[in-house]
Scaffold this motif. Structure first.
Motif, PDB file in Angstrom:
ATOM      1  N   UNK A  94       0.871  -1.169   0.000  1.00 43.53           N
ATOM      2  CA  UNK A  94       0.000   0.000   0.000  1.00 43.53           C
ATOM      3  C   UNK A  94       0.910   1.221   0.000  1.00 43.53           C
ATOM      4  N   UNK A  95       0.758   2.080  -1.003  1.00 41.50           N
ATOM      5  CA  UNK A  95       1.636   3.238  -1.159  1.00 41.50           C
ATOM      6  C   UNK A  95       0.824   4.529  -1.137  1.00 41.50           C
ATOM      7  N   UNK A  96       1.348   5.549  -0.498  1.00 38.57           N
ATOM      8  CA  UNK A  96       0.717   6.864  -0.494  1.00 38.57           C
ATOM      9  C   UNK A  96       1.688   7.869   0.119  1.00 38.57           C
ATOM     10  N   UNK A  97       1.356   9.140  -0.028  1.00 44.61           N
ATOM     11  CA  UNK A  97       2.122  10.215   0.600  1.00 44.61           C
ATOM     12  C   UNK A  97       1.169  11.086   1.397  1.00 44.61           C
ATOM     13  N   UNK A  98       1.690  11.723   2.450  1.00 48.68           N
ATOM     14  CA  UNK A  98       0.907  12.611   3.310  1.00 48.68           C
ATOM     15  C   UNK A  98       1.646  13.936   3.466  1.00 48.68           C
ATOM     16  N   UNK A  99       0.893  15.026   3.426  1.00 46.96           N
ATOM     17  CA  UNK A  99       1.446  16.318   3.826  1.00 46.96           C
ATOM     18  C   UNK A  99       0.363  17.149   4.494  1.00 46.96           C
ATOM     19  N   UNK A 100       0.821  18.031   5.370  1.00 44.21           N
ATOM     20  CA  UNK A 100      -0.095  18.891   6.113  1.00 44.21           C
ATOM     21  C   UNK A 100       0.142  20.348   5.733  1.00 44.21           C
ATOM     22  N   UNK A 101      -0.957  21.099   5.709  1.00 46.38           N
ATOM     23  CA  UNK A 101      -0.882  22.524   5.418  1.00 46.38           C
ATOM     24  C   UNK A 101      -1.556  23.283   6.561  1.00 46.38           C
ATOM     25  N   UNK A 102      -0.904  24.353   7.017  1.00 45.05           N
ATOM     26  CA  UNK A 102      -1.406  25.211   8.091  1.00 45.05           C
ATOM     27  C   UNK A 102      -1.243  24.538   9.462  1.00 45.05           C
ATOM     28  N   UNK A 103      -1.182  25.369  10.477  1.00 46.22           N
ATOM     29  CA  UNK A 103      -1.154  24.879  11.844  1.00 46.22           C
ATOM     30  C   UNK A 103       0.070  24.037  12.175  1.00 46.22           C
ATOM     31  N   UNK A 104      -0.059  23.295  13.241  1.00 42.80           N
ATOM     32  CA  UNK A 104       0.996  22.396  13.699  1.00 42.80           C
ATOM     33  C   UNK A 104       0.402  20.998  13.824  1.00 42.80           C
ATOM     34  N   UNK A 105       0.607  20.138  12.835  1.00 44.46           N
ATOM     35  CA  UNK A 105      -0.056  18.828  12.854  1.00 44.46           C
ATOM     36  C   UNK A 105       0.356  17.937  14.018  1.00 44.46           C
ATOM     37  N   UNK A 106       1.484  18.214  14.626  1.00 37.74           N
ATOM     38  CA  UNK A 106       1.931  17.348  15.723  1.00 37.74           C
ATOM     39  C   UNK A 106       1.163  17.600  17.006  1.00 37.74           C
ATOM     40  N   UNK A 107       0.530  18.786  17.147  1.00 38.14           N
ATOM     41  CA  UNK A 107      -0.189  19.095  18.385  1.00 38.14           C
ATOM     42  C   UNK A 107      -1.652  19.479  18.173  1.00 38.14           C
ATOM     43  N   UNK A 108      -2.023  19.849  16.943  1.00 37.66           N
ATOM     44  CA  UNK A 108      -3.381  20.326  16.690  1.00 37.66           C
ATOM     45  C   UNK A 108      -4.375  19.202  16.405  1.00 37.66           C
ATOM     46  N   UNK A 109      -3.883  18.090  15.821  1.00 36.92           N
ATOM     47  CA  UNK A 109      -4.788  17.011  15.412  1.00 36.92           C
ATOM     48  C   UNK A 109      -4.218  15.645  15.776  1.00 36.92           C
ATOM     49  N   UNK A 161       5.000  18.519  -3.232  1.00 39.72           N
ATOM     50  CA  UNK A 161       6.380  18.107  -3.507  1.00 39.72           C
ATOM     51  C   UNK A 161       7.139  17.774  -2.229  1.00 39.72           C
ATOM     52  N   UNK A 162       6.641  18.276  -1.105  1.00 39.52           N
ATOM     53  CA  UNK A 162       7.306  18.052   0.177  1.00 39.52           C
ATOM     54  C   UNK A 162       6.594  16.993   1.015  1.00 39.52           C
ATOM     55  N   UNK A 163       5.707  16.235   0.386  1.00 40.55           N
ATOM     56  CA  UNK A 163       4.967  15.186   1.093  1.00 40.55           C
ATOM     57  C   UNK A 163       5.896  14.061   1.534  1.00 40.55           C
ATOM     58  N   UNK A 164       5.513  13.380   2.605  1.00 44.80           N
ATOM     59  CA  UNK A 164       6.257  12.226   3.109  1.00 44.80           C
ATOM     60  C   UNK A 164       5.631  10.956   2.545  1.00 44.80           C
ATOM     61  N   UNK A 165       6.450  10.095   1.961  1.00 43.48           N
ATOM     62  CA  UNK A 165       5.968   8.869   1.314  1.00 43.48           C
ATOM     63  C   UNK A 165       5.970   7.700   2.295  1.00 43.48           C
ATOM     64  N   UNK A 166       4.981   6.824   2.125  1.00 47.34           N
ATOM     65  CA  UNK A 166       4.858   5.635   2.963  1.00 47.34           C
ATOM     66  C   UNK A 166       4.585   4.415   2.095  1.00 47.34           C
ATOM     67  N   UNK A 167       5.078   3.280   2.565  1.00 49.30           N
ATOM     68  CA  UNK A 167       4.847   2.018   1.869  1.00 49.30           C
ATOM     69  C   UNK A 167       4.618   0.945   2.930  1.00 49.30           C
ATOM     70  N   UNK A 168       3.494   0.240   2.815  1.00 54.57           N
ATOM     71  CA  UNK A 168       3.107  -0.732   3.836  1.00 54.57           C
ATOM     72  C   UNK A 168       2.926  -2.101   3.189  1.00 54.57           C
ATOM     73  N   UNK A 169       3.594  -3.106   3.745  1.00 52.12           N
ATOM     74  CA  UNK A 169       3.550  -4.465   3.203  1.00 52.12           C
ATOM     75  C   UNK A 169       2.163  -5.076   3.425  1.00 52.12           C
ATOM     76  N   UNK A 170       1.526  -5.497   2.328  1.00 50.74           N
ATOM     77  CA  UNK A 170       0.168  -6.045   2.401  1.00 50.74           C
ATOM     78  C   UNK A 170       0.134  -7.568   2.271  1.00 50.74           C
ATOM     79  N   UNK A 171       1.281  -8.197   2.328  1.00 51.61           N
ATOM     80  CA  UNK A 171       1.348  -9.640   2.073  1.00 51.61           C
ATOM     81  C   UNK A 171       0.470 -10.452   3.018  1.00 51.61           C
TER      82      UNK A 171
END
Length: 347
Positions: A94-109, A161-171
């Motif tokens: 399973x592949x995807x990327x995540x990025x946050x805009x505005x605020x501080x994602x580490x403490x706001x959500x 362009x600054x999103x963090x990519x993730x890859x999760x093994x689905x086996x």
């Protein structure tokens, strides 16, 4: 007078027969190949140098014409395929990327990407039951975290362009039905509750022969569960209908926008500082890891146009099974035919 009536009847009969013949006309298609120093054709196999345009000359004038190049994702034989034999799959992620805009994602959500092969699926017409179900699964620890909390982005950025990519093994989910869920929960409103973007979410299955097949999030059947739909929050007033399970096509605070889901991209909009906390889930249908999106051809002609030639270029060496799918169709009659060719692309 009788003579005129007879002539009129004959003309009407001929006109009706001619119309009928047109409506019932079987589709025809014949294809030739223009040869040159880079393209040759022996009547069965087209041999072309990599990067050299191949010109197909078309006759028969079908109403609709679709071209399958034979490349990955464009194979005629897989146009209706929705699953892949698990024995043919070498790896699945399973592949995807995540990025946050505005605020501080580490403490706001608070944010979670979950997966479960125990989830029984949403009702989609019983909001109370569905909202309790996803929360009870969370309370009981039946949702499995796809991303450890320590690995989410800790700061907001300006663009994808600054999103963090993730890859999760689905086996481990091969051959099982499972659900993917996303939970977004505001926990602090002294600053903006961040806008959370997902980019290019898809499952990639790598075959034993090295080829890849993608299953996009557009086929996951994601359904929102808007947990605060009854609160009538002032920054959600633009959402008039389907408040329990609905999405938006604009920027409405705390509501999912899935307009880009076909490409696996979607987001939940931010909330201004000082406004009420937002809370929403996004839950997929029960899906299988070995699912895949059917291969697609390129529609090169419809009934409104005439097409005498079509040119295509292969940029990778290999042998490709090319198919032209032709169709005539109207309210009373439909006729289809295919024309198959083999293309050998060489250095």
């Amino acid at each position: 007078m009788k003579t005129y009536k007879l002539i009129g009847t004959c003309i009407a009969s001929l006109f009706f027969a001619a119309c009928n013949d047109g409506l019932d006309e079987e589709v025809g298609l014949n294809i030739k190949v223009t040869t040159n120093e880079n393209v040759s054709f022996d009547g069965q196999i087209i041999t072309a140098k990599k990067g050299s345009p191949i010109e197909f000359t078309l006759s028969g004038d079908p109403d609709f014409l679709t071209f399958f190049s034979g490349e990955a994702g464009c194979k005629y034989q897989y146009r209706e395929r929705e699953t892949i034999d698990p024995s043919q799959i070498k790896s699945s992620t399973l592949n995807f990327s995540i990025w946050f805009q505005y605020g501080n994602p580490s403490t706001m959500i608070e944010k979670h990407v979950y997966i479960s092969d125990e989830f029984t699926g949403l009702y989609k017409d019983n909001y109370e039951a569905d909202s309790l179900l996803v929360e009870q699964f969370e309370k009981d620890g039946k949702w499995k975290e796809v991303i450890p909390q320590s690995e989410y982005p800790v700061a907001s950025v300006g663009n994808a362009d600054l999103a963090t990519s993730y890859s999760y093994d689905m086996s481990e989910y091969m051959g099982k039905r499972m659900a993917i869920a996303i939970c977004y929960r505001g926990i602090e409103n002294t600053a903006a509750q961040s806008k959370m973007y997902f980019e290019r979410m898809h499952i990639t299955n790598v075959m034993n022969n090295g080829q890849e097949a993608d299953f996009s999030a557009g086929s996951f059947g994601f359904t929102p569960i808007n947990m605060k739909n009854k609160w009538n929050l002032k920054d959600q007033t633009s959402m008039k209908n389907e408040r329990e399970y609905g999405t938006v096509t604009n920027n409405t605070a705390g509501i999912w926008n899935l307009t880009g889901i076909g490409a696996g991209s979607f987001f939940i909009h931010s909330t201004d500082a000082g406004n009420p906390l937002k809370y929403s889930w996004l839950v997929s249908d029960l899906i299988t890891v070995n699912s895949c999106s059917p291969d697609q051809g390129t529609k090169i002609k419809d009934i409104t146009q005439r097409l005498d030639t079509y040119t295509y270029t292969y940029n990778e060496i290999g042998i490709y099974n090319v198919t032209f799918l032709a169709r005539n169709a109207n309210i009373d009659h439909s006729s289809t035919t295919t024309y198959h060719m083999v293309v050998n692309v060489v250095e």
